[in-house]
Design a protein around this motif. Structure first.
Motif, PDB file in Angstrom:
ATOM      1  N   ALA A  92      31.128  24.138 -38.512  1.00 41.11           N
ATOM      2  CA  ALA A  92      31.015  25.471 -39.101  1.00 41.11           C
ATOM      3  C   ALA A  92      29.927  25.562 -40.164  1.00 41.11           C
ATOM      4  N   GLN A  93      29.681  24.464 -40.880  1.00 45.03           N
ATOM      5  CA  GLN A  93      28.819  24.552 -42.060  1.00 45.03           C
ATOM      6  C   GLN A  93      27.514  23.773 -41.962  1.00 45.03           C
ATOM      7  N   GLN A  94      27.246  23.114 -40.851  1.00 43.86           N
ATOM      8  CA  GLN A  94      26.064  22.251 -40.795  1.00 43.86           C
ATOM      9  C   GLN A  94      24.753  23.008 -41.005  1.00 43.86           C
ATOM     10  N   GLU A  95      24.654  24.224 -40.492  1.00 43.79           N
ATOM     11  CA  GLU A  95      23.417  24.973 -40.673  1.00 43.79           C
ATOM     12  C   GLU A  95      23.204  25.333 -42.142  1.00 43.79           C
ATOM     13  N   ASN A  96      24.274  25.735 -42.811  1.00 42.39           N
ATOM     14  CA  ASN A  96      24.169  26.029 -44.235  1.00 42.39           C
ATOM     15  C   ASN A  96      23.755  24.799 -45.030  1.00 42.39           C
ATOM     16  N   ILE A  97      24.318  23.653 -44.651  1.00 42.57           N
ATOM     17  CA  ILE A  97      24.015  22.423 -45.382  1.00 42.57           C
ATOM     18  C   ILE A  97      22.577  21.978 -45.132  1.00 42.57           C
ATOM     19  N   HIS A  98      22.146  22.035 -43.872  1.00 41.21           N
ATOM     20  CA  HIS A  98      20.764  21.655 -43.573  1.00 41.21           C
ATOM     21  C   HIS A  98      19.775  22.531 -44.348  1.00 41.21           C
ATOM     22  N   ASN A  99      20.140  23.788 -44.535  1.00 43.04           N
ATOM     23  CA  ASN A  99      19.247  24.748 -45.206  1.00 43.04           C
ATOM     24  C   ASN A  99      19.709  25.047 -46.631  1.00 43.04           C
ATOM     25  N   ALA A 100      20.288  24.060 -47.275  1.00 40.47           N
ATOM     26  CA  ALA A 100      20.891  24.265 -48.592  1.00 40.47           C
ATOM     27  C   ALA A 100      19.917  24.839 -49.605  1.00 40.47           C
ATOM     28  N   ARG A 101      18.674  24.422 -49.532  1.00 42.53           N
ATOM     29  CA  ARG A 101      17.683  24.879 -50.517  1.00 42.53           C
ATOM     30  C   ARG A 101      17.430  26.375 -50.441  1.00 42.53           C
ATOM     31  N   SER A 102      17.699  26.974 -49.306  1.00 40.69           N
ATOM     32  CA  SER A 102      17.447  28.414 -49.157  1.00 40.69           C
ATOM     33  C   SER A 102      18.674  29.264 -49.467  1.00 40.69           C
ATOM     34  N   LEU A 103      19.790  28.625 -49.787  1.00 37.01           N
ATOM     35  CA  LEU A 103      21.018  29.363 -50.082  1.00 37.01           C
ATOM     36  C   LEU A 103      20.965  29.948 -51.487  1.00 37.01           C
ATOM     37  N   THR A 104      21.524  31.136 -51.623  1.00 41.46           N
ATOM     38  CA  THR A 104      21.659  31.751 -52.949  1.00 41.46           C
ATOM     39  C   THR A 104      22.860  31.122 -53.654  1.00 41.46           C
ATOM     40  N   PRO A 105      22.966  31.275 -54.969  1.00 43.29           N
ATOM     41  CA  PRO A 105      24.152  30.774 -55.680  1.00 43.29           C
ATOM     42  C   PRO A 105      25.457  31.326 -55.095  1.00 43.29           C
ATOM     43  N   VAL A 106      25.445  32.581 -54.685  1.00 41.72           N
ATOM     44  CA  VAL A 106      26.642  33.161 -54.062  1.00 41.72           C
ATOM     45  C   VAL A 106      26.970  32.424 -52.770  1.00 41.72           C
ATOM     46  N   ILE A 146      31.400  15.448 -45.225  1.00 43.26           N
ATOM     47  CA  ILE A 146      30.672  16.492 -44.491  1.00 43.26           C
ATOM     48  C   ILE A 146      29.171  16.290 -44.657  1.00 43.26           C
ATOM     49  N   LEU A 147      28.739  16.039 -45.884  1.00 38.57           N
ATOM     50  CA  LEU A 147      27.308  15.818 -46.149  1.00 38.57           C
ATOM     51  C   LEU A 147      26.803  14.578 -45.417  1.00 38.57           C
ATOM     52  N   LEU A 148      27.612  13.525 -45.438  1.00 45.97           N
ATOM     53  CA  LEU A 148      27.214  12.286 -44.768  1.00 45.97           C
ATOM     54  C   LEU A 148      27.087  12.509 -43.268  1.00 45.97           C
ATOM     55  N   THR A 149      28.024  13.249 -42.692  1.00 44.72           N
ATOM     56  CA  THR A 149      27.960  13.539 -41.258  1.00 44.72           C
ATOM     57  C   THR A 149      26.721  14.357 -40.928  1.00 44.72           C
ATOM     58  N   LYS A 191      17.900  15.360 -48.434  1.00 45.93           N
ATOM     59  CA  LYS A 191      17.831  16.112 -49.690  1.00 45.93           C
ATOM     60  C   LYS A 191      19.018  17.036 -49.952  1.00 45.93           C
ATOM     61  N   PRO A 192      19.605  17.678 -48.912  1.00 44.69           N
ATOM     62  CA  PRO A 192      20.764  18.536 -49.198  1.00 44.69           C
ATOM     63  C   PRO A 192      21.910  17.813 -49.901  1.00 44.69           C
ATOM     64  N   THR A 193      22.060  16.505 -49.667  1.00 42.56           N
ATOM     65  CA  THR A 193      23.151  15.771 -50.303  1.00 42.56           C
ATOM     66  C   THR A 193      23.029  15.788 -51.820  1.00 42.56           C
ATOM     67  N   GLN A 194      21.893  15.353 -52.323  1.00 39.98           N
ATOM     68  CA  GLN A 194      21.696  15.326 -53.772  1.00 39.98           C
ATOM     69  C   GLN A 194      21.754  16.735 -54.363  1.00 39.98           C
ATOM     70  N   TYR A 195      21.139  17.668 -53.681  1.00 38.28           N
ATOM     71  CA  TYR A 195      21.067  19.035 -54.188  1.00 38.28           C
ATOM     72  C   TYR A 195      22.455  19.665 -54.290  1.00 38.28           C
ATOM     73  N   LEU A 196      23.237  19.573 -53.209  1.00 43.45           N
ATOM     74  CA  LEU A 196      24.548  20.218 -53.200  1.00 43.45           C
ATOM     75  C   LEU A 196      25.540  19.506 -54.123  1.00 43.45           C
ATOM     76  N   MET A 197      25.447  18.201 -54.230  1.00 51.60           N
ATOM     77  CA  MET A 197      26.340  17.499 -55.153  1.00 51.60           C
ATOM     78  C   MET A 197      26.000  17.846 -56.602  1.00 51.60           C
ATOM     79  N   LYS A 198      24.726  18.041 -56.874  1.00 50.49           N
ATOM     80  CA  LYS A 198      24.317  18.477 -58.219  1.00 50.49           C
ATOM     81  C   LYS A 198      24.892  19.859 -58.519  1.00 50.49           C
ATOM     82  N   MET A 199      24.827  20.747 -57.531  1.00 48.63           N
ATOM     83  CA  MET A 199      25.365  22.088 -57.694  1.00 48.63           C
ATOM     84  C   MET A 199      26.888  22.057 -57.841  1.00 48.63           C
ATOM     85  N   LEU A 200      27.550  21.229 -57.042  1.00 47.23           N
ATOM     86  CA  LEU A 200      29.014  21.147 -57.105  1.00 47.23           C
ATOM     87  C   LEU A 200      29.463  20.625 -58.470  1.00 47.23           C
TER      88      LEU A 200
END
Length: 389
Positions: free
Chosen positions: A289-303, A324-327, A341-350
Motif C-alpha cells: 500500500a505504501q511503497q510508492e509513497n516511501i520511494h517518493n518520500a522527498r516529494s511528500l508534503t508534511p501532511v 517496511i522501509l527495509l523491505t 535515502k527514504p530510510t534516513q529521511y523518513l526516520m528523521k521525520m518520524l
C-alpha cells in the motif's frame, strides 16, 4: 540392535556445515526392546522414539509402500528384518541417505558421497515420484545449498517436471506448501526455490499469484520473451536483495510479495489460503500500500508524511515501520540499504514528529478529539520547519 546417525546430520558434517539436529536409525530392534531401554515412543504411523536423556529422535528402520494418494498415503513396515540399505533406499535424495556408525565411520551403500562431492541433488529411485512433497523439498535444498555450488541432476529435474504435469502437486495442502516456503525463506538464496519451481511449472500450481507475474513485462520493456524481463523475475530479484539485507522472514516474504498488486487482493488471497502468519501478511500489505509513497518520500508534503505515519501506525509500531522501509529498500537492487535515502529521511521525520509532546496540549485545555487535532497540527508544523531548514 545397531544405531546409526542418519541423513542431514551426516551430510552437513561432510560439508563442514554446523549440525543442528541429529536423527538416528535403529536396525534390528523392536518397539518392545526400545521401550525396555527407556526410550519414549512418539510416532503413530511408524515407530519413532525419544532418547531417555538427550531426547533426540531414534526411528526403527522401515520400508514404505504406497497405499493411498498424497504425501501421507504410505504404509510403513518396521521390523528387525529391515536392513539398513532398505531403509536408506526409501529416502528422497542420495546426499540424505548416508549414515555414520557409533565409531564415526561413514557408511554409504548408495554411493551418495560421489553426488556430494559433485554437488548434485539426485533422487534415489523412481519411488521419489510417489511423494509430491519431494518436489518442493528438492527445490528447497537447491536454494539452501546454492552457495555451495549444488545443482539438481537433470534426470531429477525431469522427474519433478513430470510429476508436476501429472497433477501430483495438487495433492499438497496449502498449509504444507507454506511450511516449505517458510523454511526456504531462511536460506541465503531463497529466490532459487521459486526459480526452480517456475522452471518445472510447479509455481503455477502452488503459488499461482506469484507465477502470474512472470507473464507481465516490466515497464520500458517491449517484449516478454524472456523471464528476465518480467515482473516475476523482478520479484525474485527483490527477494534475493532482501535476503542480503535481513534475516527477518517477514521482510523477505514482504519483498517477494512487493510486486503482486496495489489493491492487495492477491496478497490477501495467498495469505488466507496458505495460512501465512499475520505478521508476514500485515507487513506485506503495508509495503504494497505504501511503497510508492516511501520511494517518493522527498516529494511528500508534511501532511502526506503524517498521513503515511498514521496509516502504517508508525507511532506505536516504529519497529514495523523500519521493516517496511527495509523491505522497500530491497527494490533498489543496485544500492546498499544505507544508501536508500527514504530510510534516513523518513526516520528523521518520524523522530521529529514523535518529539512533539502531548502534555502541553492537554495542559492548554484541549479535550477529546481536539487533542489529536492539535497534536497533528503541531507535528505538521514541526515537519514543515524541518523541510525548510
Amino acid at each position: 540392535m545397531q544405531i546409526y546417525l542418519v541423513g542431514g546430520a551426516v551430510r552437513d558434517k561432510l560439508l563442514s556445515l554446523p549440525v543442528k539436529d541429529k536423527d538416528f536409525v535403529v536396525v534390528g530392534a523392536t518397539p518392545a526392546e526400545m521401550l525396555a531401554q527407556g526410550y519414549q515412543q512418539v510416532g503413530k504411523d511408524f515407530p519413532v522414539f525419544l532418547h531417555p536423556s538427550s531426547k533426540q529422535e531414534y526411528a526403527l528402520a522401515r520400508t514404505e509402500r504406497k497405499s493411498g494418494s498424497g504425501y501421507t498415503g504410505f504404509t510403513c513396515y518396521a521390523a528387525p528384518d529391515v536392513t539398513l540399505e532398505q531403509d536408506l533406499v526409501r529416502r528422497d535424495l542420495t546426499i540424505n541417505a548416508m549414515v555414520e556408525d557409533m565409531n564415526g565411520q561413514v557408511i554409504d551403500p548408495l554411493n551418495a558421497r560421489a553426488d556430494l562431492d559433485n554437488r548434485l541433488l539426485r533422487h534415489i529411485s523412481e519411488s521419489f515420484s510417489e511423494d509430491p512433497l519431494r518436489v518442493l523439498r528438492v527445490a528447497r535444498f537447491a536454494a539452501r545449498f546454492h552457495q555451495l555450488g549444488f545443482t539438481i541432476a537433470k534426470e531429477t529435474l525431469t522427474l519433478m517436471q513430470a510429476m508436476t504435469q501429472a497433477g501430483d502437486l495438487a495433492e499438497l495442502t496449502p498449509e504444507r506448501v507454506w511450511q516449505e516456503v517458510e523454511k526456504t525463506l531462511s536460506a541465503d538464496n531463497p529466490d532459487v526455490f521459486f526459480q526452480v519451481l517456475r522452471e518445472i511449472g510447479a509455481l503455477a500450481v502452488i503459488l499461482p499469484e506469484l507465477d502470474a507475474l512472470f507473464n507481465l513485462a516490466v515497464e520500458n520493456n517491449d517484449t516478454n520473451e524472456d523471464d528476465s524481463t518480467s515482473i516475476g523475475q523482478q520479484a525474485l530479484t527483490q527477494l534475493k536483495q532482501s535476503a542480503s539485507l535481513s534475516t527477518d522472514l517477514a521482510v523477505r516474504f514482504a519483498a517477494l510479495m512487493q510486486q503482486l498488486d496495489n489493491n492487495q487482493i492477491s496478497i490477501k488471497a495467498l495469505a488466507k489460503r496458505c495460512k501465512v502468519p499475520n505478521e508476514h501478511r500485515d507487513l506485506a500489505l503495508q509495503v504494497s500500500a505504501q511503497q510508492e509513497n516511501i520511494h517518493n518520500a522527498r516529494s511528500l508534503t508534511p501532511v502526506d508524511i503524517i498521513r503515511l505515519f498514521d496509516k502504517t501506525d508508525a507511532w506505536r509500531k516504529p519497529e514495523r515501520f523500519q521493516q517496511i522501509l527495509l523491505t522497500c529498500s530491497s527494490s533498489q537492487v543496485s544500492k546498499l540499504v544505507d544508501e536508500y535515502k527514504p530510510t534516513q529521511y523518513l526516520m528523521k521525520m518520524l523522530n521529529a514528529a514523535c518529539d512533539v509532546a502531548v502534555q502541553p496540549i492537554i495542559a492548554a485545555g484541549f479535550r477529546g478529539a481536539e487533542i489529536k487535532q492539535q497534536l497533528t497540527a503541531q507535528r505538521i508544523s514541526t515537519l514543515t520547519a524541518l523541510q525548510s531548514s
